[in-house]
Design a protein around this motif. Structure first.
Motif, mmCIF file in Angstrom:
data_model
loop_
_atom_site.group_PDB
_atom_site.id
_atom_site.type_symbol
_atom_site.label_atom_id
_atom_site.label_comp_id
_atom_site.label_asym_id
_atom_site.label_seq_id
_atom_site.Cartn_x
_atom_site.Cartn_y
_atom_site.Cartn_z
ATOM 1 N N LEU A 32 111.375 1.519 9.561
ATOM 2 C CA LEU A 32 110.683 0.297 9.249
ATOM 3 C C LEU A 32 110.435 0.227 7.673
ATOM 4 C CD1 LEU A 32 108.030 0.280 12.133
ATOM 5 C CD2 LEU A 32 109.954 -1.014 12.021
ATOM 6 N N ILE A 33 110.468 1.269 7.053
ATOM 7 C CA ILE A 33 110.141 1.142 5.513
ATOM 8 C C ILE A 33 111.140 0.144 4.667
ATOM 9 C CG2 ILE A 33 110.970 3.163 4.748
ATOM 10 C CD1 ILE A 33 107.992 1.610 3.406
ATOM 11 N N TRP A 34 112.445 0.564 5.211
ATOM 12 C CA TRP A 34 113.795 -0.332 4.729
ATOM 13 C C TRP A 34 113.423 -1.913 5.170
ATOM 14 C CZ3 TRP A 34 114.177 3.224 1.454
ATOM 15 C CH2 TRP A 34 114.123 4.629 1.771
ATOM 16 N N LEU A 35 112.929 -2.008 6.124
ATOM 17 C CA LEU A 35 113.011 -3.627 6.450
ATOM 18 C C LEU A 35 111.782 -4.153 5.816
ATOM 19 C CD1 LEU A 35 113.310 -3.256 10.398
ATOM 20 C CD2 LEU A 35 114.996 -3.948 8.788
ATOM 21 N N ALA A 36 110.667 -3.344 5.465
ATOM 22 C CA ALA A 36 109.474 -3.582 4.879
ATOM 23 C C ALA A 36 109.919 -4.062 3.176
ATOM 24 C CB ALA A 36 108.379 -2.518 4.874
ATOM 25 N N LEU A 37 110.859 -3.186 2.657
ATOM 26 C CA LEU A 37 111.252 -3.361 1.240
ATOM 27 C C LEU A 37 111.948 -4.694 1.413
ATOM 28 C CD1 LEU A 37 112.041 0.251 0.218
ATOM 29 C CD2 LEU A 37 110.247 -1.249 -0.416
ATOM 30 N N ALA A 38 113.090 -4.867 2.285
ATOM 31 C CA ALA A 38 113.757 -6.065 2.376
ATOM 32 C C ALA A 38 112.950 -7.349 2.476
ATOM 33 C CB ALA A 38 114.817 -6.058 3.626
ATOM 34 N N ALA A 39 112.006 -7.279 3.456
ATOM 35 C CA ALA A 39 110.808 -8.486 3.757
ATOM 36 C C ALA A 39 110.331 -8.723 2.128
ATOM 37 C CB ALA A 39 109.964 -8.244 4.728
ATOM 38 N N ILE A 40 109.698 -7.774 1.655
ATOM 39 C CA ILE A 40 108.989 -8.030 0.333
ATOM 40 C C ILE A 40 110.019 -8.639 -0.740
ATOM 41 C CG2 ILE A 40 107.842 -6.964 -1.474
ATOM 42 C CD1 ILE A 40 106.606 -5.038 0.705
ATOM 43 N N ALA A 41 111.271 -8.121 -0.798
ATOM 44 C CA ALA A 41 112.349 -8.591 -1.653
ATOM 45 C C ALA A 41 112.543 -10.068 -1.530
ATOM 46 C CB ALA A 41 113.175 -7.725 -1.781
ATOM 47 N N THR A 42 112.698 -10.234 -0.248
ATOM 48 C CA THR A 42 112.977 -11.670 0.387
ATOM 49 C C THR A 42 111.968 -12.491 -0.238
ATOM 50 O OG1 THR A 42 114.446 -11.041 2.130
ATOM 51 C CG2 THR A 42 113.583 -13.084 2.046
ATOM 52 N N GLY A 43 110.560 -12.123 0.003
ATOM 53 C CA GLY A 43 109.476 -12.876 -0.343
ATOM 54 C C GLY A 43 109.505 -13.152 -1.931
ATOM 55 N N GLN A 56 117.115 -17.553 3.364
ATOM 56 C CA GLN A 56 116.030 -16.541 3.471
ATOM 57 C C GLN A 56 116.490 -15.399 4.530
ATOM 58 O OE1 GLN A 56 111.950 -18.126 3.990
ATOM 59 N NE2 GLN A 56 112.366 -19.622 2.331
ATOM 60 N N ILE A 57 116.862 -16.021 5.604
ATOM 61 C CA ILE A 57 117.270 -15.206 6.639
ATOM 62 C C ILE A 57 118.477 -14.261 6.329
ATOM 63 C CG2 ILE A 57 117.926 -15.167 9.126
ATOM 64 C CD1 ILE A 57 115.084 -16.028 9.003
ATOM 65 N N VAL A 58 119.420 -14.921 6.003
ATOM 66 C CA VAL A 58 120.576 -14.312 5.474
ATOM 67 C C VAL A 58 120.273 -13.095 4.349
ATOM 68 C CG1 VAL A 58 122.680 -14.413 4.284
ATOM 69 C CG2 VAL A 58 122.183 -16.083 5.721
ATOM 70 N N VAL A 59 119.450 -13.452 3.169
ATOM 71 C CA VAL A 59 118.998 -12.496 2.446
ATOM 72 C C VAL A 59 118.215 -11.424 2.891
ATOM 73 C CG1 VAL A 59 117.295 -12.272 0.276
ATOM 74 C CG2 VAL A 59 118.894 -14.243 0.459
ATOM 75 N N PHE A 60 117.398 -11.790 4.189
ATOM 76 C CA PHE A 60 116.424 -10.618 4.594
ATOM 77 C C PHE A 60 117.475 -9.634 5.414
ATOM 78 C CE2 PHE A 60 114.429 -9.157 8.605
ATOM 79 C CZ PHE A 60 113.415 -8.283 7.922
ATOM 80 N N VAL A 61 118.390 -10.275 6.112
ATOM 81 C CA VAL A 61 119.320 -9.510 6.825
ATOM 82 C C VAL A 61 120.442 -8.414 5.859
ATOM 83 C CG1 VAL A 61 121.404 -9.516 8.717
ATOM 84 C CG2 VAL A 61 119.271 -10.667 8.932
ATOM 85 N N SER A 62 120.823 -9.071 5.011
ATOM 86 C CA SER A 62 121.674 -8.618 4.012
ATOM 87 C C SER A 62 120.941 -7.373 3.561
ATOM 88 C CB SER A 62 121.990 -9.546 2.869
ATOM 89 O OG SER A 62 122.959 -10.297 3.596
ATOM 90 N N LEU A 63 119.808 -7.577 3.037
ATOM 91 C CA LEU A 63 118.894 -6.605 2.269
ATOM 92 C C LEU A 63 118.533 -5.393 3.092
ATOM 93 C CD1 LEU A 63 116.763 -8.653 -0.220
ATOM 94 C CD2 LEU A 63 118.503 -7.267 -0.940
ATOM 95 N N SER A 64 118.063 -5.819 4.270
ATOM 96 C CA SER A 64 117.724 -4.871 5.208
ATOM 97 C C SER A 64 119.082 -3.671 5.773
ATOM 98 C CB SER A 64 117.693 -5.334 6.792
ATOM 99 O OG SER A 64 116.183 -6.281 6.642
ATOM 100 N N LEU A 65 120.119 -4.556 5.904
ATOM 101 C CA LEU A 65 121.336 -3.622 6.229
ATOM 102 C C LEU A 65 121.579 -2.746 4.773
ATOM 103 C CD1 LEU A 65 123.609 -6.120 7.985
ATOM 104 C CD2 LEU A 65 122.384 -4.120 9.187
ATOM 105 N N ILE A 66 121.697 -3.371 3.933
ATOM 106 C CA ILE A 66 121.978 -2.634 2.499
ATOM 107 C C ILE A 66 120.868 -1.219 2.519
ATOM 108 C CG2 ILE A 66 122.024 -2.804 -0.067
ATOM 109 C CD1 ILE A 66 123.215 -5.517 0.383
#
Length: 169
Positions: A32-43, A56-66
């Protein structure tokens, strides 16, 4: 879509990231920490450059996967070494200790007492009261060898055993 129900999108993403980070502390695992970092970066990206909702959705999914795959690869290549690798292997921690047989080892199995615990013992046939050294573990069974055998070998190697001169017949 700059506002969702009266809230600005970047605050929703940052709040989601903080909630996921808090959940990471409650839920076992390191995901969950990686999803949290992706959500904060998207914000932060939404706040900085004003991304639209689909972006925003594309950026969140991309950052989460990366983030998740990068962390997985990093942890695979550089695993976290434990300062005590036998922490949860109680039988493994007893290797090298001595114990007393409380139920004769007959046919390869018996019981021994170490401290205030009794364990299933595997080893050569030995009578009750024999002292043994624990040389390994297999699940809940401890593998033992007679302690006298070890002491006898040590005396022979050091020259204190049979065949040393100095005694009158």
């Amino acid at each position: 879509m700059d506002q969702l129900g009266g809230f600005e999108a970047h605050w929703i993403w940052i709040t989601l990231g903080l909630v996921l980070a808090a959940l990471e502390m409650l839920v076992p695992g390191v995901y969950l920490i990686w999803l949290a970092l992706a959500a904060i970066a998207t914000g932060l990206l939404t706040l900085g450059i004003g991304l639209g909702f689909p972006v925003q959705i594309v950026v969140f999914v991309s950052l989460s996967l990366i983030a998740a795959f990068s962390a997985k690869r990093f942890l695979r290549d550089s695993p976290i070494e434990s300062s005590d690798p036998l922490l949860n292997q109680r039988g493994g921690r007893l290797v090298g200790e001595t114990a007393i047989i409380v139920q004769a080892i007959d046919g390869g199995t018996g019981r021994l007492k170490h401290g205030d615990s009794e364990w299933i013992a595997r080893g050569p046939d030995l009578p009750v009261g024999s002292r043994v050294r624990i040389i390994g573990s297999a699940g809940v069974e401890l593998i033992v060898e007679p302690l006298n055998m070890i002491e006898g070998q040590a005396r022979e190697i050091s020259g204190e055993g049979k065949g040393t001169g100095g005694e009158a017949s």
